[in-house]
Design a protein around this motif. Sequence first.
Motif, mmCIF file in Angstrom:
data_model
loop_
_atom_site.group_PDB
_atom_site.id
_atom_site.type_symbol
_atom_site.label_atom_id
_atom_site.label_comp_id
_atom_site.label_asym_id
_atom_site.label_seq_id
_atom_site.Cartn_x
_atom_site.Cartn_y
_atom_site.Cartn_z
ATOM 1 N N HIS A 1 0.833 -1.207 0.000
ATOM 2 C CA HIS A 1 0.000 0.000 0.000
ATOM 3 C C HIS A 1 0.866 1.255 0.000
ATOM 4 O O HIS A 1 2.072 1.193 0.263
ATOM 5 C CB HIS A 1 -0.924 0.000 1.219
ATOM 6 C CG HIS A 1 -2.113 -0.891 1.050
ATOM 7 N ND1 HIS A 1 -3.053 -1.088 2.028
ATOM 8 C CD2 HIS A 1 -2.531 -1.649 -0.008
ATOM 9 C CE1 HIS A 1 -3.989 -1.917 1.590
ATOM 10 N NE2 HIS A 1 -3.686 -2.268 0.358
ATOM 11 N N LYS B 1 -5.982 7.015 1.863
ATOM 12 C CA LYS B 1 -7.362 6.545 2.011
ATOM 13 C C LYS B 1 -7.820 5.617 0.888
ATOM 14 O O LYS B 1 -8.699 4.786 1.092
ATOM 15 C CB LYS B 1 -8.324 7.737 2.110
ATOM 16 C CG LYS B 1 -8.079 8.645 3.315
ATOM 17 C CD LYS B 1 -8.296 7.901 4.630
ATOM 18 C CE LYS B 1 -8.147 8.847 5.825
ATOM 19 N NZ LYS B 1 -8.258 8.117 7.117
ATOM 20 N N PHE B 2 -7.254 5.759 -0.303
ATOM 21 C CA PHE B 2 -7.772 4.935 -1.404
ATOM 22 C C PHE B 2 -7.110 3.560 -1.480
ATOM 23 O O PHE B 2 -7.326 2.811 -2.426
ATOM 24 C CB PHE B 2 -7.677 5.657 -2.756
ATOM 25 C CG PHE B 2 -6.316 6.185 -3.105
ATOM 26 C CD1 PHE B 2 -5.312 5.339 -3.533
ATOM 27 C CD2 PHE B 2 -6.035 7.545 -3.018
ATOM 28 C CE1 PHE B 2 -4.069 5.813 -3.871
ATOM 29 C CE2 PHE B 2 -4.793 8.032 -3.351
ATOM 30 C CZ PHE B 2 -3.800 7.169 -3.783
ATOM 31 N N ASN B 3 -6.260 3.200 -0.518
ATOM 32 C CA ASN B 3 -5.750 1.828 -0.451
ATOM 33 C C ASN B 3 -6.893 0.854 -0.196
ATOM 34 O O ASN B 3 -7.919 1.212 0.377
ATOM 35 C CB ASN B 3 -4.720 1.699 0.678
ATOM 36 C CG ASN B 3 -3.395 2.355 0.335
ATOM 37 O OD1 ASN B 3 -2.767 2.014 -0.650
ATOM 38 N ND2 ASN B 3 -2.979 3.318 1.150
ATOM 39 N N ASN B 4 -6.680 -0.384 -0.602
ATOM 40 C CA ASN B 4 -7.676 -1.431 -0.397
ATOM 41 C C ASN B 4 -6.926 -2.735 -0.141
ATOM 42 O O ASN B 4 -6.017 -3.075 -0.894
ATOM 43 C CB ASN B 4 -8.579 -1.560 -1.632
ATOM 44 C CG ASN B 4 -9.745 -2.493 -1.429
ATOM 45 O OD1 ASN B 4 -9.573 -3.658 -1.055
ATOM 46 N ND2 ASN B 4 -10.951 -2.008 -1.705
ATOM 47 N N SER C 1 -3.709 10.225 -9.304
ATOM 48 C CA SER C 1 -4.711 10.708 -8.354
ATOM 49 C C SER C 1 -4.403 12.164 -8.044
ATOM 50 O O SER C 1 -3.236 12.524 -7.809
ATOM 51 C CB SER C 1 -4.698 9.882 -7.069
ATOM 52 O OG SER C 1 -5.575 10.443 -6.102
ATOM 53 N N THR D 1 -6.710 15.771 0.781
ATOM 54 C CA THR D 1 -7.395 14.542 0.344
ATOM 55 C C THR D 1 -6.974 14.205 -1.084
ATOM 56 O O THR D 1 -6.261 14.972 -1.740
ATOM 57 C CB THR D 1 -8.921 14.705 0.418
ATOM 58 O OG1 THR D 1 -9.311 15.800 -0.436
ATOM 59 C CG2 THR D 1 -9.359 15.000 1.847
ATOM 60 N N TYR D 2 -7.455 13.063 -1.580
ATOM 61 C CA TYR D 2 -7.016 12.572 -2.879
ATOM 62 C C TYR D 2 -8.214 12.236 -3.761
ATOM 63 O O TYR D 2 -9.238 11.739 -3.284
ATOM 64 C CB TYR D 2 -6.144 11.320 -2.710
ATOM 65 C CG TYR D 2 -4.916 11.590 -1.871
ATOM 66 C CD1 TYR D 2 -3.726 11.982 -2.458
ATOM 67 C CD2 TYR D 2 -4.971 11.485 -0.480
ATOM 68 C CE1 TYR D 2 -2.603 12.252 -1.693
ATOM 69 C CE2 TYR D 2 -3.855 11.757 0.299
ATOM 70 C CZ TYR D 2 -2.674 12.146 -0.305
ATOM 71 O OH TYR D 2 -1.572 12.428 0.462
ATOM 72 N N GLU E 1 -10.170 10.221 -6.930
ATOM 73 C CA GLU E 1 -10.270 8.821 -7.306
ATOM 74 C C GLU E 1 -9.161 8.464 -8.298
ATOM 75 O O GLU E 1 -8.850 9.254 -9.202
ATOM 76 C CB GLU E 1 -11.630 8.534 -7.945
ATOM 77 C CG GLU E 1 -12.778 8.496 -6.960
ATOM 78 C CD GLU E 1 -12.640 7.344 -5.970
ATOM 79 O OE1 GLU E 1 -12.332 6.213 -6.419
ATOM 80 O OE2 GLU E 1 -12.817 7.578 -4.761
ATOM 81 N N PRO E 2 -8.542 7.293 -8.168
ATOM 82 C CA PRO E 2 -7.494 6.882 -9.108
ATOM 83 C C PRO E 2 -8.016 6.839 -10.543
ATOM 84 O O PRO E 2 -9.114 6.347 -10.811
ATOM 85 C CB PRO E 2 -7.107 5.492 -8.617
ATOM 86 C CG PRO E 2 -7.452 5.490 -7.161
ATOM 87 C CD PRO E 2 -8.705 6.324 -7.064
#
Length: 683
Positions: free
Chosen positions: A258, A276-279, A314, A321-322, A324-325
């Motif tokens: 990540h 935040k956009f990690n999964n 991104s 904040t970021y 969306e990819p």
Amino acid sequence: MKTKITFVFILLITQFIFSQKKSRADRFFTNGDYINAALQYEEELNEEGYEKHILENISISYYNTFQFKKAYRYLKVLTSGKFYGKDKSYDNSYNFMMHQVLSSLGKYEMAVDFLALYKSNNETNTLDKLNAISTIEAFKLKDDDYVVKSVAFNTESSEFGAVKLDSTIYFTSDRSSHGFMNQNYKWTHRPFLDIYAVKVDNKNVEVSEIEALSGEVNSKLHEGNFCFTSDGNTIYFSKSNSEKGKKKFDSLRNNAIHLYKAIKVDGIWQTPEKLKFNNKEYSIEHPSVSADDKTLYFSSNMPGGFGDFDIYTSEIKIDGTYGEPINLGASINTKNREQFPYISKEGHLFFSSNGHLGLGMMDVFVSELKDKVFTKPVNLGAPINSSYDDFSLTYYNEKDGFFASNRKGKTDDDIYAFSQIGEIFLKEYVTNFEVRDFATDNYVPNAAVVLQDVEKKMVYENRLDSIASFSLSVFPGKYDFKASSVGYKTNIKPILVKEKENERYVIYLEKEPVVVQSSKDQETGAIVTSENDRKKRKEEITAEELRLKLLSDNVGPPVIEKNGKLYFDLPPIYFDYDKWNIRADSKKVLDEFALKLEKYKTVYIKISSHTDSRGTDSYNQVLSEKRAESTRNYLALIGYVNARRMQFEGFGESAPLIDCNTKTCTEDDHQINRRSEFEITKY
């Protein structure tokens, strides 16, 4: 009975032990311990013979541990389907793996066959094999745009991902910094990756001890590729997905990579924050931030991409904040891997890929930013790229930077420093074109000429006057040069326009044969030929006449006779010590030679290459063969000569012009022994 029971018992014990051994190999494989998996699968193959799943897993194990010769041994069996079971089918991915492995071993023609098969099985993709091979040769033989050298702080461990900030070089390595009690990474059997720093002078020579990055960035897990914001106070980096120091796994028990960031306060890196956009179900890695700190580039295998890993962006918003990819699309990404993006100060995108055509494994590519759009990626060619993995390229000023490679067949990665000395983006060069008579070398008057690019788009069309030449500004690349004139045969010649001003490309036209008029004598019935027929027969050239013509033609390199054989008497084609690439001074010689071979299309040659006496006999034999092949490939590449007209052979150190066994040879003596000879074998 007792003996029978004992035999059955021993048989059951043997089967149990083997089943345990077999499941142990699979467990190693499932856990990513490919080194031990390969060792266990070797034992199984020795005992049980070929089984499909073992062939698949042992191929992957050797591939993932960079043991490509061993991987090839089993992939060859797997893709042949000859030795295992009734089901001789195999997954298409092994065709691509075979392409990669063969490329790493320098067997490009065989590699392209498997790449074509892989693409054809994808239904929507096809590959022109001849074009692919010539493109690969162009990557190998193009003029060097870079000079490279290994940095002094490489070790037996892996080092990569170097970034220079002011007078400090930061890099990633698996050299240990946590003491002897910590676990090793199962895949490599070496410590987990950390980020290190070393202060250097203006020649990148260390002036301090190498130390792990201070603060809380490094942990007991992986910390990998990274980048800094323009002020150097924020670091984005790849890290094993974890919480409170413990790995987090996806649904398949994989530990994804990540993206994290950390802030420097009073010279100390603070606690990393996960973006935040990690999964947890996929990896997001290899960050690079734009010069204005507004866009983050990275690689990910998230769902919805084009293939394995793709490159995404991104937006970094003002509030921290970021966005969306966003996938960079099909011009950049392929069905395979695109990783290690780096965005330059000018906005150009450098990245590594094994999906675009290259020299083998991962190659470095660049996509120029034009009108806010990335152009078609360009392979940086040798010496940045090799037949192994080449990746993590970064610049620290306009011309200098670093990249990493495991070239020379090493299992660890090393960092290389580079200086850019040439143009890496396509630009137009003034290029000269001529149409000449084959027999006389004079201009062909009133010649109609056409120049088309590889996509058959018209670049130039005109009818010339008595001076059959023209100049044109064109981009380097492949073109078809076509010329025709009244009384001459039309000729189409493929050419490769090089990155050079005022280069000359000549196309030769042969005169049309004279139409023979004949009639029968009314009294005798004999065939009576016209004067034109008699002239034509008189002009027909015999082999002996062609030999004499070759010996007397002083246009281009002359032909000489030695020991009853004909040779083109070229200035020496020299090679640097331990290398087989065509030097700039030799390219000029071969360019003129190619014109001569274009003129005499029925002449076949043999290229014989020789080394000096340094090195072992076996090594020099291989080196001379590579030099002969490289010479043949260059002549074929520039568009004049069909490769079938050229044999090549290496003789190692077996036939020196100067005997260095009986005298102490100077460097000039060794240079004379490193040579190529060009024998005419057929005409």
